[in-house]
Design a protein around this motif. Sequence first.
Motif, short mmCIF file in Angstrom:
data_model
loop_
_atom_site.label_atom_id
_atom_site.label_comp_id
_atom_site.label_asym_id
_atom_site.label_seq_id
_atom_site.Cartn_x
_atom_site.Cartn_y
_atom_site.Cartn_z
N TYR B 32 -2.56 0.02 -8.81
CA TYR B 32 -1.16 -0.08 -8.46
C TYR B 32 -0.76 1.35 -8.07
O TYR B 32 -1.10 2.30 -8.77
N LYS B 49 6.40 0.89 -4.16
CA LYS B 49 5.13 0.62 -4.84
C LYS B 49 4.26 -0.30 -4.00
O LYS B 49 4.77 -1.09 -3.20
N TYR B 50 2.97 -0.17 -4.22
CA TYR B 50 2.00 -1.10 -3.65
C TYR B 50 1.38 -1.89 -4.79
O TYR B 50 0.85 -1.32 -5.76
N THR B 52 -0.10 -5.57 -3.95
CA THR B 52 -1.14 -6.31 -3.26
C THR B 52 -0.57 -6.76 -1.92
O THR B 52 0.61 -6.59 -1.65
N ASN B 55 -0.68 -3.79 3.59
CA ASN B 55 -1.00 -2.39 3.24
C ASN B 55 0.17 -1.44 3.50
O ASN B 55 0.19 -0.34 2.97
N VAL B 57 3.94 -0.68 2.88
CA VAL B 57 5.06 -1.07 2.02
C VAL B 57 6.27 -0.24 2.37
O VAL B 57 6.16 0.95 2.69
N GLU B 64 8.33 4.67 3.78
CA GLU B 64 7.28 3.68 3.73
C GLU B 64 5.98 4.39 3.34
O GLU B 64 5.88 5.62 3.42
N GLU B 66 1.48 3.75 3.32
CA GLU B 66 0.37 2.91 3.75
C GLU B 66 -0.80 3.05 2.79
O GLU B 66 -1.32 4.14 2.55
N PHE B 67 -1.22 1.93 2.25
CA PHE B 67 -2.37 1.87 1.37
C PHE B 67 -3.63 1.76 2.21
O PHE B 67 -3.74 0.89 3.07
N PHE B 74 -2.71 6.87 -0.14
CA PHE B 74 -1.41 6.17 -0.17
C PHE B 74 -0.37 7.18 0.30
O PHE B 74 0.48 7.63 -0.46
#
Lengths: 118, 114
Positions: B32, B49-50, B52, B55, B57, B64, B66-67, B74
Motif C-alpha cells: 500500500y 493512496k494506492y 489496487t 496505477n 491515482v 496524482e 503513478e504506481f 510511486f
Amino acid sequence: GAGVSQSPSNKVTEKGKDVELRCDPISGHTALYWYRQSLGQGLEFLIYFQGNSAPDKSGLPSDRFSAERTGGSVSTLTIQRTQQEDSAVYLCASSLGARGGGDNSPLHFGNGTRLTVT
Amino acid sequence: AQSVAQPEDQVNVAEGNPLTVKCTYSVSGNPYLFWYVQYPNRGLQFLLKYITGDNLVKGSYGFEAEFNKSQTSFHLKKPSALVSDSALYFCAVRDRQAGTALIFGKGTTLSVSS
C-alpha cells in the motif's frame, strides 16, 4: 469531530529526566502510531498499536523508550533518562486500522509535542 | 523489511510548470502506498493512496501519483504547480500483510517560485 490531540505541545526538560507524552486518538480509531521528526531525518517510526494485538515496537531506538495504550484509546510515550539527541518533534497518529487484512486507511496526525532536552 | 527512498531533498519548480516528486520503495510483498504533505507550521495531511487497480491515482489539490510495480516507484505529480504547493512531502509504504507499520521516507521539500 475532534482530531488527534497531543499534550503537551512543548516540553523542555533537563538531560537525565524522564518525560511522558500523551496522545488522544480519534474516537473509534483502532490503530495508533508514534513517530519522531527531526530536522533532516524525516519521519522515524517508533511504535504501532493495532487493536488488541501486540504492539510493533521495532522502531523504538533504545530501552529508554516505551509506550502504552490504555483501554484501546489514550497512549503515553515515555522517555527515561532523556538525552540531548532525544530532542525532536514527537508525532502521534491514528487510523481506522486493519479490517480483516492489511491496513490501508489514512493516518490522522496530531500537531506533535516538541521536546527539547537541555 | 520495508523502506522508502525519496532521492531528492529539495525540488524547485516555477509556478505553472509540471512537478514530480520521486519515491521508490521496498517491501517483501505487495504494497500500500501513500503520499502525505506538511505545510509550514501545520500538521501532516493525507494526499492520496494506492491500494489496487488503476496505477494512476488522483488525490487532493490536483495531485496524482503513478504506481509502477516493475520500477517499485510511486512518483507524485501535478501538471501545473502553484506557489501554495510549497511544502514538505512524504512518501510512505506498508506491506499488505496485516500488522505491519507504515514507514515514511525522509521527505522532499517542494519549492514553487512565482
